[in-house]
Design an enzyme around this catalytic site. Structure first.
Site, short mmCIF file in Angstrom:
data_model
loop_
_atom_site.label_atom_id
_atom_site.label_comp_id
_atom_site.label_asym_id
_atom_site.label_seq_id
_atom_site.Cartn_x
_atom_site.Cartn_y
_atom_site.Cartn_z
N GLY A 18 7.26 1.55 -3.52
CA GLY A 18 8.60 1.05 -3.55
C GLY A 18 9.64 2.00 -3.11
NE ARG A 19 10.86 -0.53 1.14
CZ ARG A 19 11.23 -0.56 2.51
NH1 ARG A 19 11.46 0.63 2.93
NH2 ARG A 19 11.27 -1.53 3.18
CG ASP A 237 6.64 -8.75 0.20
OD1 ASP A 237 6.17 -9.95 0.29
OD2 ASP A 237 6.15 -7.62 0.00
CB THR A 238 6.06 -12.87 3.35
OG1 THR A 238 5.23 -11.94 3.09
CG2 THR A 238 5.83 -13.44 4.72
CB THR A 259 -0.35 -3.98 3.23
OG1 THR A 259 0.04 -2.75 2.93
CG2 THR A 259 -1.96 -4.26 2.77
CG ASN A 296 -1.88 -14.73 3.50
OD1 ASN A 296 -0.90 -13.96 3.59
ND2 ASN A 296 -1.92 -15.82 2.71
#
Length: 480
Positions: A18-19, A237-238, A259, A296
């Site tokens: 994470g950031r 996030d996508t 990923t 996916n």
């Protein structure tokens, strides 16, 4: 629209780290700096793989302290996983990781009650064994489920801890396989047939809406001065990454790489046909009523797992792989055989052996097999999406961490026979920042956001090269 420049904090949680990123946004300004990065280490205990969400939350707090004074905060993360809260709002154990085996065998049981065709016609979500729906079914009868009074998806859980306000952001809710794809509301009828209570999920909220403000205890721990709003960004996030695709017009495909590889189109309405279901495409919500119509693909997880075992440096490995003959051996990068961690090189060799192909022996050979296979999977997804949605494209945009893998970018252009524009690498964080910026009045519509990305971020163009027929033959070999 404001002509000023403001600073916001984008919390971007990925499967391995994470950031907290500091974004600065103005009419002709869009910059991103990392304030704090922290590990995301799943923990297996009692035979179950969990996310350590308390460590993730602490990483967020540490990151906000490092970020300094900001005008807004937004959180995005991976999809499908959730935490259960009791009547007091306390977390009932660490959320289970989507790669845990607890959902194995549950999909056929669900289909006995609600056929797969009906599920898809309502939700538009592709089958994946870890979809939230199957997780909830697998957890039925557990003590935690019995005590649960609320379910929060991961970014909503973090937002709740930051503000004390619960809600369910739409783009992530759409991945649960419990949302009506056409109406963009919870499917109460579907949930009732399966014995699930969608009332566990709080009210839906739109990207760009205000969640609340940082709690006094958060302000005290971070040293920030309030009030600071927390904004509901495109929290999958996508979805955030697609916001930051620097496309002009509508005739584009995108691949969000990391990923996973998420390859598809942006549409105005979902594609709910039986052909689409059989092709395993998903219809997920984007901002402003858009649909992320995508497939996916296992993505760079395959290479990441190999690197974990090999403990070698990536740049020389990619250089060696680039020198090898292309398409000697290819695997199906969407095969669930590769979903679980561990022994990835052996599993790739076994897949090649089973299909009667040359068996890659060395790390460069396995790496080339992986990247050729990913490019082939990208090609197949984009070709299938165009056909099923009747939506032709002229260019492929690659965003996310995979833009640094120049070999993969070039191979994707070669396989697709289309130019590839690679960048930005930090697409999810930038999309997070842009939705916050719009809530602050700094940018306008989606087209304006993408124009700002195109003007301010580093982009690299790859033209297709090589013999397209070789890719045709490799595709035929994989499908035989």
């Amino acid at each position: 629209m404001s002509t000023s420049t403001r600073t916001v904090a984008a919390v971007d949680l990925g499967a391995s780290s994470g950031r907290v990123m500091v974004g600065r946004v103005g009419r002709d300004t869009l910059t991103l700096d990392e304030a704090h990065r922290f590990a995301n280490r799943p923990v297996r205990v009692g035979g179950t793989l969990h996310w350590d969400v308390l460590a993730l939350y602490q990483g967020i707090v540490d990151g906000l302290r490092a970020a300094g004074q900001v005008a807004s905060v937004g959180v995005d993360s991976w999809a499908v996983d959730y935490g259960l809260l009791d009547a007091d709002g306390a977390l009932l154990g660490n959320p289970v990781h989507y790669r845990d085996a607890r959902t194995e065998g549950f999909a056929p049981r669900v289909w006995q009650t609600v056929p797969a065709e009906t599920l898809y016609a309502v939700t538009g979500i592709q089958y994946a064994p870890f979809n939230t729906l199957y997780q909830l079914i697998a957890a039925q009868g557990s003590a935690a489920s019995a005590a649960a009074r609320q379910a929060l998806l991961i970014p909503d859980l973090m937002g709740y801890w930051l503000t004390g306000v619960a809600g369910t952001e739409l783009t992530n809710a759409s991945t649960t396989q419990l949302l009506d794809a056409a109406g963009r509301t919870w499917s109460a009828e579907l949930a009732e047939r399966l014995g699930l209570d969608v009332g566990l999920f709080p009210a839906l909220r739109q990207p760009g809406s205000r969640i609340g403000e940082l709690l006094p205890e958060v302000l005290e721990e971070t040293g920030l001065r309030g009030p600071i709003p927390v904004t509901a960004v495109a929290s999958h996030d996508t979805a955030s990454a697609v916001v930051a695709v620097p496309a002009a017009g509508e005739r584009f495909a995108y691949i969000s790489t990391g990923t996973w590889s998420l390859a598809g189109l942006e549409l105005e309405r979902p594609v709910l046909s039986e052909a689409s279901r059989l092709a395993n495409f998903t219809n997920e919500a984007g901002i402003d009523g858009t649909v992320r119509y995508l497939r996916n693909i296992m993505g760079l997880w395959l290479l990441q797992e190999c690197l974990r075992e090999w403990e070698v440096d990536l740049p020389p490995l990619l250089a060696a792989a680039a020198e090898l003959s292309p398409l000697c051996s290819v695997i199906d990068a969407a095969d669930p055989t590769f979903l679980a961690p561990g022994r990835m090189p052996d599993r790739i060799r076994e897949a090649c052996r089973t299909t009667g192909q040359p068996i890659p022996a060395t790390p460069p050979e396995i790496t080339r097999c992986i990247l050729d296979s990913l490019a082939l999977a990208h090609r197949r997804a984009i070709e299938d999406a165009q056909r099923l949605a009747d939506h032709p494209v002229d260019v492929v945009h690659i965003v996310g961490g995979g833009v640094h893998n120049t070999l993969l970018c070039q191979l994707t252009a070669d396989a697709c026979g289309l130019p590839v524009v690679a960048g930005p690498a930090e697409a999810a964080a930038l999309g997070n920042v842009l939705v916050q910026a719009r809530a602050l009045g700094l940018v306008g519509d989606l087209g304006e956001m993408r124009s700002l990305v195109a003007r301010t971020q580093k982009l690299t163009r790859y033209e297709p090269a090589g013999d397209r027929r070789a890719w045709d033959l490799a595709a035929a070999r994989l499908n035989s």
